[in-house]
Design an enzyme around this catalytic site. Structure first.
Site, PDB file in Angstrom:
ATOM      1  N   THR A 207     110.867-112.587  -3.435  1.00  0.00           N
ATOM      2  CA  THR A 207     109.976-113.731  -3.254  1.00  0.00           C
ATOM      3  C   THR A 207     108.589-113.302  -2.806  1.00  0.00           C
ATOM      4  OG1 THR A 207     110.808-114.044  -0.984  1.00  0.00           O
ATOM      5  CG2 THR A 207     111.884-115.300  -2.723  1.00  0.00           C
ATOM      6  N   CYS A 208     108.474-112.090  -2.263  1.00  0.00           N
ATOM      7  CA  CYS A 208     107.160-111.601  -1.821  1.00  0.00           C
ATOM      8  C   CYS A 208     106.277-111.262  -3.027  1.00  0.00           C
ATOM      9  CB  CYS A 208     107.315-110.376  -0.927  1.00  0.00           C
ATOM     10  SG  CYS A 208     108.195-110.699   0.615  1.00  0.00           S
TER      11      CYS A 208
END
Length: 240
Positions: A207-208
């Site tokens: 998700t980063c």
């Protein structure tokens, strides 16, 4: 004008308030219709109602209950947040009178300050990401194209509601967000590929970096099973 506002608030739907406890308290006030219920209301919620700016609750009569309800609603809608809203407006206006610009052009700013998101469709979802392909003509590229066929079929299954996974579920798994930010993602989400080694590894996401990793050379049925498992077994992780 005040009479109209008062009448409107007497019929206010307390379910619109986000706090469940406040909803329950307003329901008890609204349903209070006898002297016995009024005594019980004062005993149970008198201090809370008084803190909402209605100290007269302890001497109120049954005929006053609609007014008490209206005043408590007004407290939660207007008075409780008035100072915070005013501070927000003053802060916005320190940046070149930005809030005045918002007021004059409120339609343009509507997507930023309100939730205008709609249920995602197949075309809108496919427009969100790019694919990190291997060079054209390579063995890896051929296997990636096989994987992407399975991916396309999975998206179609979502669109046709042939699976219990939704585009929202997939977006959360991939980005940690329930909807596309009004100003877009900080970077373009990307599909990456990896080789299966040993026991099958289910798809995973960062998700980063907004990266979704899919295994190369996976056919439609297996892709559906792997993605469904990956999304369902990661429920709640990384949500923003």
């Amino acid at each position: 004008m005040m009479c109209t506002q008062k009448a409107d608030l007497q019929h206010f739907d307390y379910h619109d308030l986000p706090d469940g406890n406040v909803q329950g308290n307003l329901q008890k006030i609204k349903q209070c219709s006898t002297e016995k219920q009024l005594l019980s209301l004062c005993s149970e919620l008198g201090d809370w109602i008084s803190d909402c700016g209605v100290p007269g609750i302890f001497t109120a009569k049954i005929k006053d209950i609609p007014t008490v309800f209206t005043q408590v609603v007004k407290h939660y809608i207007y008075f409780r947040t008035a100072s915070v809203i005013q501070q927000f407006i003053e802060g916005m206006n320190t940046c070149g009178n930005l809030w005045h610009q918002v007021e004059r052009n409120w339609i343009a700013f509507l997507p930023i300050f309100t939730s205008t998101s709609r249920e995602m469709s197949l075309p809108s979802f496919k427009g969100l990401y790019k694919i990190s392909w291997s060079p054209q003509g390579s063995n890896q590229r051929e296997r990636e194209e096989e994987t992407m066929f399975g991916w396309e079929m999975f998206l179609i299954a979502i669109q046709e509601k042939a699976t219990d996974v939704t585009f929202k579920d997939l977006l959360v798994f991939w980005t940690g967000m329930h909807s596309v930010p009004c100003l877009g993602f900080p970077g373009e989400p990307v599909i990456e590929f990896y080789e299966q080694e040993g026991p099958s590894r289910i798809p995973y996401a960062s998700t980063c970096s907004l990266s979704l990793f899919l295994p190369r050379g996976v056919e439609e049925e297996e892709m559906n099973a792997l993605l469904t498992r990956a999304i369902k077994e990661s429920s709640g992780f990384g949500r923003v």
